[in-house]
Scaffold this motif. Structure first.
Motif, short mmCIF file in Angstrom:
data_model
loop_
_atom_site.label_atom_id
_atom_site.label_comp_id
_atom_site.label_asym_id
_atom_site.label_seq_id
_atom_site.Cartn_x
_atom_site.Cartn_y
_atom_site.Cartn_z
N LEU A 1 0.49 -1.22 -0.23
CA LEU A 1 0.34 0.41 0.55
C LEU A 1 0.68 1.37 0.13
CD1 LEU A 1 -3.24 -0.83 2.34
CD2 LEU A 1 -2.67 -0.96 0.16
N GLY A 2 2.51 1.12 0.84
CA GLY A 2 2.93 2.65 0.32
C GLY A 2 3.33 2.85 -0.85
N HIS A 3 3.67 1.60 -1.98
CA HIS A 3 4.06 2.45 -2.88
C HIS A 3 2.89 2.95 -3.70
CE1 HIS A 3 5.96 2.22 -7.32
NE2 HIS A 3 4.50 0.99 -7.59
N THR A 4 1.80 2.00 -3.70
CA THR A 4 0.26 2.13 -4.42
C THR A 4 -0.13 3.40 -3.74
OG1 THR A 4 -0.03 -0.32 -4.50
CG2 THR A 4 -2.19 1.28 -4.76
N LEU A 5 -0.29 3.67 -2.94
CA LEU A 5 -0.63 5.23 -1.95
C LEU A 5 0.15 6.52 -2.41
CD1 LEU A 5 -2.23 4.31 1.27
CD2 LEU A 5 -3.58 4.63 -0.57
N SER A 6 0.89 6.27 -2.26
CA SER A 6 1.97 7.22 -3.07
C SER A 6 2.33 7.17 -4.60
CB SER A 6 3.90 6.91 -3.15
OG SER A 6 3.51 6.11 -1.96
N VAL A 7 1.49 6.64 -5.08
CA VAL A 7 1.60 6.89 -7.44
C VAL A 7 0.41 7.30 -6.83
CG1 VAL A 7 0.55 5.38 -9.15
CG2 VAL A 7 2.88 4.98 -7.55
N MET A 8 -0.65 7.28 -5.77
CA MET A 8 -2.36 7.75 -6.01
C MET A 8 -2.37 8.53 -6.05
SD MET A 8 -4.97 4.14 -4.70
CE MET A 8 -6.33 5.06 -5.33
N VAL A 9 -1.59 9.38 -4.39
CA VAL A 9 -1.57 10.68 -4.60
C VAL A 9 -0.98 11.72 -5.51
CG1 VAL A 9 0.06 12.38 -2.76
CG2 VAL A 9 -1.41 10.46 -1.83
N VAL A 10 0.39 10.95 -5.90
CA VAL A 10 1.22 11.24 -7.13
C VAL A 10 -0.02 12.19 -8.47
CG1 VAL A 10 2.74 11.73 -9.04
CG2 VAL A 10 3.68 10.97 -6.42
N LYS A 11 -0.98 11.26 -9.03
CA LYS A 11 -1.94 11.14 -10.28
C LYS A 11 -2.92 12.02 -9.59
CE LYS A 11 -0.95 6.89 -12.83
NZ LYS A 11 -0.74 7.57 -14.04
N ALA A 12 -3.56 11.94 -8.55
CA ALA A 12 -4.74 12.70 -7.66
C ALA A 12 -3.83 14.37 -7.68
CB ALA A 12 -4.85 12.45 -6.30
N GLN A 13 -2.95 14.50 -7.83
CA GLN A 13 -2.43 15.85 -7.52
C GLN A 13 -1.79 16.48 -9.08
OE1 GLN A 13 2.06 15.30 -5.79
NE2 GLN A 13 1.22 16.18 -3.69
N ALA A 14 -2.14 15.64 -10.38
CA ALA A 14 -1.90 15.72 -11.45
C ALA A 14 -3.32 16.23 -11.95
CB ALA A 14 -1.60 14.37 -12.61
N VAL A 15 -4.62 15.23 -11.42
CA VAL A 15 -5.91 15.95 -11.39
C VAL A 15 -5.74 17.06 -11.00
CG1 VAL A 15 -7.91 14.74 -11.72
CG2 VAL A 15 -6.57 13.23 -11.90
N ARG A 16 -5.50 17.63 -10.32
CA ARG A 16 -5.99 18.43 -9.76
C ARG A 16 -4.81 19.91 -10.60
NH1 ARG A 16 -3.31 22.14 -6.13
NH2 ARG A 16 -1.95 19.46 -5.73
N ARG A 17 -3.94 20.13 -10.71
CA ARG A 17 -3.42 21.21 -11.56
C ARG A 17 -3.81 20.43 -13.33
NH1 ARG A 17 1.97 17.87 -9.16
NH2 ARG A 17 2.16 17.10 -11.81
N LEU A 18 -4.04 19.59 -13.37
CA LEU A 18 -4.80 19.44 -15.47
C LEU A 18 -5.87 19.65 -15.27
CD1 LEU A 18 -2.28 16.51 -16.49
CD2 LEU A 18 -2.21 19.01 -16.56
N ILE B 1 10.02 8.57 -4.99
CA ILE B 1 8.64 9.82 -5.14
C ILE B 1 8.05 9.97 -3.99
CG2 ILE B 1 5.81 9.42 -5.56
CD1 ILE B 1 6.75 7.67 -7.50
N ARG B 2 8.15 10.01 -2.84
CA ARG B 2 7.67 10.38 -1.33
C ARG B 2 8.78 11.29 -0.89
NH1 ARG B 2 6.08 5.78 2.50
NH2 ARG B 2 3.29 5.63 2.11
N HIS B 3 10.33 10.85 -0.95
CA HIS B 3 11.15 11.63 -0.24
C HIS B 3 12.35 12.29 -1.02
CE1 HIS B 3 9.30 8.99 3.19
NE2 HIS B 3 10.09 8.26 2.25
N SER B 4 12.54 12.23 -2.59
CA SER B 4 14.04 12.26 -3.07
C SER B 4 13.80 13.79 -3.61
CB SER B 4 14.06 10.98 -3.80
OG SER B 4 13.31 11.18 -5.30
#
Length: 354
Positions: free
Chosen positions: A179-196, A281-284
């Motif tokens: 879930l750590g990986h999956t939720l991180s990807v979903m957060v990133v994509k949700a941010q992309a949806v908000r921007r676009l 994705i999360r920290h770097s």
């Protein structure tokens, strides 16, 4: 190792059941005047009390008192030999090894001496001596069997506790890595949806569809983790990492390994890729990440490197995260190292191929 009450009760019963009989038989051989009879009753009372005290307290001092009382009782003549058998039965409660063997043999020798003084050496003599030896040996075997059974029950309970703890750790680690990986990807994509959403609705819709797909896949992964059948594949995780990093605006490069990997190695490295991509994705804050697979001296080495700010500020000591990943790699004989630095973060896993 503490004994259960049931084991103690059986041990007590194995010896104490004989106290009334073996200490009571000489009551039929009381003789002499009133004072002598009272003295003989006192001797038998001491034998019985010392036997009970030896069993209940487990003290050698009580066994010594029993031995002295037995010697005194055997001087009272014919019919006073049974305390020797009681001594042989009681000794295994407090003695082990050669002290026990010496005590049982001494009880048999004392019984033989006492019977020889009051009667000729005959069939009864040998039956009495053999009876003392047999009583001591049989009681020793029974008590040691009780102790072994108690130890096995304790060991079984400890193994069950360890198995539960390991399963909890596995489940915790799997949920973190899944879930750590999956939720991180979903957060990133949700941010992309908000921007676009306003300037490019079509692209936002694509990312929203990806969020739906990733969520459905996450449900499947959780079900598999619950059923302990989740086995990620390295090729799938590399592809998933590439898509996730692209969605986060991070370029990725994969240097493949030219050969087949055993299933445990492939699965372990798949978890490394998943955790490495999640951390990038999360920290770097990186702009580029590289996944390189190379063969070195019968081992396969996976390196996950980025050009970010150095990885997590604090490495978690929980069951998941890099420490959980270290245990996964160690379970297949490998070694996991990580090197946070100003110019980025480098995660290296080396696992034997054989």
């Amino acid at each position: 190792m503490a004994e259960t009450w049931g084991c103690q009760a059986r041990r007590y019963a194995a010896v104490l059941v004989w106290v009334p009989l073996l200490a009571g038989v000489p009551l039929f051989a009381l003789h002499g005047g009133s004072a002598q009879v009272l003295g003989q009753i006192a001797i038998l009372s001491t034998v019985a009390a010392a036997s009970v005290a030896t069993v209940l307290t487990g003290r050698v001092a009580a066994l010594v008192v029993l031995g002295v009382a037995t010697v005194v009782a055997s001087t009272q003549g014919e019919g006073w030999m049974t305390p020797w058998t009681l001594l042989a039965i009681t000794a295994p409660v407090v003695l082990r090894g050669w002290p026990l063997a010496v005590t049982v043999v001494a009880a048999a020798a004392g019984s033989a001496t006492a019977m020889w003084r009051v009667d000729d050496v005959g069939e009864t003599f040998w039956i009495g001596v053999a009876g003392v030896l047999l009583a001591g040996g049989a009681t020793t075997a029974y008590l040691r069997l009780l102790e072994a059974n108690a130890a096995l029950r304790c060991t079984r309970a400890e193994l069950a506790r360890v198995a539960v703890a390991e399963e909890r750790e596995r489940f915790s680690r799997d949920l973190h890595d899944l879930l750590g990986h999956t939720l991180s990807v979903m957060v990133v994509k949700a941010q992309a949806v908000r921007r676009l959403a306003e300037r490019d609705p079509a692209a936002a819709a694509v990312h929203a569809a990806d969020i739906e797909r990733i969520g459905r896949d996450a449900l499947v992964d959780v079900r598999r983790a619950v059923d302990a059948v989740r086995a990620p594949r390295l090729s799938e995780e590399l592809e998933g990492a590439r898509h996730a990093l692209y969605a986060a605006g991070i370029r990725s490069e994969v240097v493949p390994f030219g050969g087949e990997l055993p299933e445990p190695v492939d699965e372990t490295l798949a978890w490394v890729v998943r955790e490495g991509a999640t951390n990038v994705i999360r920290h770097s804050g990186a702009t580029q990440a590289t996944f390189a697979l190379t063969g070195v001296d019968g081992e396969v080495e996976l390196t996950v490197a980025d050009d970010g700010v150095g990885g997590p500020l604090e490495v978690s000591r929980r069951d998941g995260g890099l420490e959980g990943l270290r245990r996964r790699v160690a379970a297949v004989g490998g070694l996991l190292t990580y090197e946070p630095a100003d110019e980025g973060f480098r995660l290296v896993a080396r696992v034997p191929v054989t």
